[in-house]
Motif scaffolding. Sequence first.
Motif, PDB file in Angstrom:
ATOM      1  N   TYR A  68      78.649 -24.538  26.808  1.00 25.79           N
ATOM      2  CA  TYR A  68      79.463 -23.890  25.793  1.00 25.79           C
ATOM      3  C   TYR A  68      79.078 -22.429  25.621  1.00 25.79           C
ATOM      4  O   TYR A  68      79.921 -21.587  25.306  1.00 25.79           O
ATOM      5  CB  TYR A  68      79.328 -24.624  24.459  1.00 25.79           C
ATOM      6  N   ILE A  69      77.781 -22.121  25.805  1.00 29.25           N
ATOM      7  CA  ILE A  69      77.331 -20.733  25.677  1.00 29.25           C
ATOM      8  C   ILE A  69      78.003 -19.872  26.741  1.00 29.25           C
ATOM      9  O   ILE A  69      78.567 -18.810  26.458  1.00 29.25           O
ATOM     10  CB  ILE A  69      75.800 -20.638  25.806  1.00 29.25           C
ATOM     11  N   VAL A  70      77.962 -20.341  27.987  1.00 25.02           N
ATOM     12  CA  VAL A  70      78.557 -19.587  29.093  1.00 25.02           C
ATOM     13  C   VAL A  70      80.067 -19.477  28.914  1.00 25.02           C
ATOM     14  O   VAL A  70      80.654 -18.396  29.040  1.00 25.02           O
ATOM     15  CB  VAL A  70      78.216 -20.270  30.439  1.00 25.02           C
ATOM     16  N   GLU A  71      80.708 -20.607  28.592  1.00 29.33           N
ATOM     17  CA  GLU A  71      82.166 -20.616  28.452  1.00 29.33           C
ATOM     18  C   GLU A  71      82.616 -19.767  27.274  1.00 29.33           C
ATOM     19  O   GLU A  71      83.573 -19.001  27.367  1.00 29.33           O
ATOM     20  CB  GLU A  71      82.652 -22.053  28.268  1.00 29.33           C
ATOM     21  N   GLY A  72      81.901 -19.882  26.149  1.00 31.05           N
ATOM     22  CA  GLY A  72      82.293 -19.147  24.957  1.00 31.05           C
ATOM     23  C   GLY A  72      82.159 -17.652  25.113  1.00 31.05           C
ATOM     24  O   GLY A  72      83.048 -16.894  24.748  1.00 31.05           O
ATOM     25  N   PHE A 102      73.931 -20.315  18.480  1.00 32.08           N
ATOM     26  CA  PHE A 102      73.214 -19.113  18.052  1.00 32.08           C
ATOM     27  C   PHE A 102      72.745 -19.246  16.610  1.00 32.08           C
ATOM     28  O   PHE A 102      71.631 -18.848  16.270  1.00 32.08           O
ATOM     29  CB  PHE A 102      74.099 -17.877  18.195  1.00 32.08           C
ATOM     30  N   SER A 103      73.599 -19.789  15.745  1.00 28.59           N
ATOM     31  CA  SER A 103      73.232 -19.968  14.344  1.00 28.59           C
ATOM     32  C   SER A 103      72.036 -20.906  14.219  1.00 28.59           C
ATOM     33  O   SER A 103      71.124 -20.656  13.427  1.00 28.59           O
ATOM     34  CB  SER A 103      74.418 -20.522  13.555  1.00 28.59           C
ATOM     35  N   PHE A 104      72.043 -21.965  15.006  1.00 29.80           N
ATOM     36  CA  PHE A 104      70.922 -22.914  14.980  1.00 29.80           C
ATOM     37  C   PHE A 104      69.631 -22.218  15.377  1.00 29.80           C
ATOM     38  O   PHE A 104      68.591 -22.373  14.722  1.00 29.80           O
ATOM     39  CB  PHE A 104      71.199 -24.078  15.928  1.00 29.80           C
ATOM     40  N   ILE A 117      59.473 -26.177  18.995  1.00 32.72           N
ATOM     41  CA  ILE A 117      60.476 -25.574  19.874  1.00 32.72           C
ATOM     42  C   ILE A 117      61.280 -26.626  20.642  1.00 32.72           C
ATOM     43  O   ILE A 117      62.252 -26.281  21.315  1.00 32.72           O
ATOM     44  CB  ILE A 117      59.829 -24.590  20.877  1.00 32.72           C
ATOM     45  N   LEU A 118      60.899 -27.894  20.522  1.00 37.63           N
ATOM     46  CA  LEU A 118      61.635 -28.949  21.230  1.00 37.63           C
ATOM     47  C   LEU A 118      63.091 -29.027  20.802  1.00 37.63           C
ATOM     48  O   LEU A 118      63.975 -29.146  21.669  1.00 37.63           O
ATOM     49  CB  LEU A 118      60.940 -30.302  21.029  1.00 37.63           C
ATOM     50  N   PRO A 119      63.424 -28.978  19.484  1.00 38.70           N
ATOM     51  CA  PRO A 119      64.849 -29.006  19.117  1.00 38.70           C
ATOM     52  C   PRO A 119      65.655 -27.874  19.735  1.00 38.70           C
ATOM     53  O   PRO A 119      66.822 -28.065  20.109  1.00 38.70           O
ATOM     54  CB  PRO A 119      64.815 -28.889  17.585  1.00 38.70           C
ATOM     55  N   VAL A 120      65.043 -26.702  19.858  1.00 39.15           N
ATOM     56  CA  VAL A 120      65.744 -25.556  20.449  1.00 39.15           C
ATOM     57  C   VAL A 120      66.059 -25.831  21.916  1.00 39.15           C
ATOM     58  O   VAL A 120      67.179 -25.571  22.381  1.00 39.15           O
ATOM     59  CB  VAL A 120      64.881 -24.284  20.314  1.00 39.15           C
ATOM     60  N   PHE A 121      65.079 -26.369  22.648  1.00 38.42           N
ATOM     61  CA  PHE A 121      65.304 -26.698  24.058  1.00 38.42           C
ATOM     62  C   PHE A 121      66.357 -27.790  24.203  1.00 38.42           C
ATOM     63  O   PHE A 121      67.215 -27.731  25.090  1.00 38.42           O
ATOM     64  CB  PHE A 121      63.998 -27.146  24.711  1.00 38.42           C
ATOM     65  N   ILE A 122      66.306 -28.795  23.353  1.00 36.95           N
ATOM     66  CA  ILE A 122      67.266 -29.901  23.433  1.00 36.95           C
ATOM     67  C   ILE A 122      68.683 -29.398  23.190  1.00 36.95           C
ATOM     68  O   ILE A 122      69.618 -29.728  23.944  1.00 36.95           O
ATOM     69  CB  ILE A 122      66.894 -31.001  22.418  1.00 36.95           C
ATOM     70  N   ILE A 123      68.844 -28.585  22.144  1.00 33.48           N
ATOM     71  CA  ILE A 123      70.168 -28.028  21.841  1.00 33.48           C
ATOM     72  C   ILE A 123      70.672 -27.176  22.998  1.00 33.48           C
ATOM     73  O   ILE A 123      71.851 -27.249  23.383  1.00 33.48           O
ATOM     74  CB  ILE A 123      70.111 -27.188  20.545  1.00 33.48           C
ATOM     75  N   PHE A 124      69.778 -26.370  23.579  1.00 31.44           N
ATOM     76  CA  PHE A 124      70.198 -25.493  24.678  1.00 31.44           C
ATOM     77  C   PHE A 124      70.653 -26.297  25.888  1.00 31.44           C
ATOM     78  O   PHE A 124      71.726 -26.030  26.453  1.00 31.44           O
ATOM     79  CB  PHE A 124      69.056 -24.563  25.073  1.00 31.44           C
ATOM     80  N   LEU A 151      91.570 -24.967  20.213  1.00 29.59           N
ATOM     81  CA  LEU A 151      91.454 -24.084  21.372  1.00 29.59           C
ATOM     82  C   LEU A 151      90.216 -23.188  21.321  1.00 29.59           C
ATOM     83  O   LEU A 151      89.809 -22.646  22.355  1.00 29.59           O
ATOM     84  CB  LEU A 151      92.715 -23.216  21.494  1.00 29.59           C
ATOM     85  N   VAL A 152      89.649 -23.002  20.125  1.00 24.54           N
ATOM     86  CA  VAL A 152      88.488 -22.110  20.016  1.00 24.54           C
ATOM     87  C   VAL A 152      87.180 -22.886  19.874  1.00 24.54           C
ATOM     88  O   VAL A 152      86.157 -22.305  19.500  1.00 24.54           O
ATOM     89  CB  VAL A 152      88.628 -21.128  18.826  1.00 24.54           C
ATOM     90  N   VAL A 153      87.206 -24.157  20.189  1.00 23.48           N
ATOM     91  CA  VAL A 153      85.981 -24.979  20.107  1.00 23.48           C
ATOM     92  C   VAL A 153      84.831 -24.388  20.919  1.00 23.48           C
ATOM     93  O   VAL A 153      83.687 -24.356  20.441  1.00 23.48           O
ATOM     94  CB  VAL A 153      86.271 -26.432  20.530  1.00 23.48           C
ATOM     95  N   PRO A 154      85.058 -23.900  22.171  1.00 20.97           N
ATOM     96  CA  PRO A 154      83.925 -23.300  22.912  1.00 20.97           C
ATOM     97  C   PRO A 154      83.273 -22.132  22.168  1.00 20.97           C
ATOM     98  O   PRO A 154      82.044 -22.019  22.141  1.00 20.97           O
ATOM     99  CB  PRO A 154      84.575 -22.834  24.222  1.00 20.97           C
ATOM    100  N   ALA A 155      84.091 -21.262  21.576  1.00 22.11           N
ATOM    101  CA  ALA A 155      83.532 -20.125  20.830  1.00 22.11           C
ATOM    102  C   ALA A 155      82.801 -20.609  19.583  1.00 22.11           C
ATOM    103  O   ALA A 155      81.739 -20.079  19.230  1.00 22.11           O
ATOM    104  CB  ALA A 155      84.648 -19.150  20.444  1.00 22.11           C
ATOM    105  N   MET A 156      83.351 -21.606  18.912  1.00 22.54           N
ATOM    106  CA  MET A 156      82.698 -22.158  17.728  1.00 22.54           C
ATOM    107  C   MET A 156      81.362 -22.804  18.088  1.00 22.54           C
ATOM    108  O   MET A 156      80.370 -22.668  17.364  1.00 22.54           O
ATOM    109  CB  MET A 156      83.617 -23.175  17.046  1.00 22.54           C
ATOM    110  N   MET A 157      81.324 -23.509  19.205  1.00 15.07           N
ATOM    111  CA  MET A 157      80.084 -24.137  19.652  1.00 15.07           C
ATOM    112  C   MET A 157      79.047 -23.083  20.024  1.00 15.07           C
ATOM    113  O   MET A 157      77.858 -23.240  19.733  1.00 15.07           O
ATOM    114  CB  MET A 157      80.353 -25.056  20.841  1.00 15.07           C
TER     115      MET A 157
END
Length: 282
Positions: free
Chosen positions: A270-274, A206-208, A257-264, A195-201
């Motif tokens: 998940y960011i919005v939902e979490g 952020f950790s990434f 910065i490409l990995p950061v954009f790809i992850i985002f 149930l907390v997958v969105p918060a974990m994601m």
Amino acid sequence: MKISTKKKINKILLHVGLIIFSAMMLYPLAWMTMSSFKESSTVFVDAHKLIPTVWDFSNFKEGWKGFGGITFTTFFKNSFIITFIATIGSIISSTFIAYGFSRIKFTGKKFWFVLMMLTMMLPYEMVMIPQYIMFNSFGWVDTYLPLILPTFFGVPFFIFLIMQFIRTIPTELDQAARIDGCNSISIFFRIIVPLVVPAMMTAAIFSFYWRWDDFMGPLLYLSTPDKYPISLALKLFSDPNAVTNWGAMFAMTTVSILPVFIIFFIFQRYIVEGISTSGLKS
């Protein structure tokens, strides 16, 4: 009719203002990306020009060669190792700790929670020297351990974020699970974690970001060039005793910065939902 027209004008002005503000925020990024296609000697000569006069794609090839026989393949690999392991450690440990603070009763719970929250207010400069002395006494300097191992003991911001999410889950689910014979560990893995997958994601994203962009940590603890991550390797382009290859530097910065954009773009929902759900409490 007048009210409707006024609303339309206000909406148009709002959108125009947001577009102008967005353009101001994105211009440095666009300038850096376009500068990676300019000849190194003309980067600051034509600084007022966004579009290159002559497109130079060799900057990416030259930049990827790296330094002293160490290519950016090694630097990228190092960044992924540090970022991936530290992210996994921070999410697993933070979720466990958040569950303990949210659902398990133990002596001194409020005291330890307040103590944890206080650590969020400490500037990194205050703990930087004591941490370095401690890790140096362990023999961990010039290894990845100071950058990775502390994340396996929880990250206060992530703990708080996941706690807020867990509090939205009705305790009746825990009680029903205990009636079915589940203990605290079973409840954690079978009910809480799914149930907390969105918060974990959200915490993982952020950790990434933080680990990928971290410069001070590697600068303090790493001294061997072939262990450098991307953030530290980019600094090697700037040499006050020689001519800096600005074109190659901007090229590698753009690639980094490409990995950061790809992850985002993949996990932005998940960011919005979490974050939005973590602000609610049942």
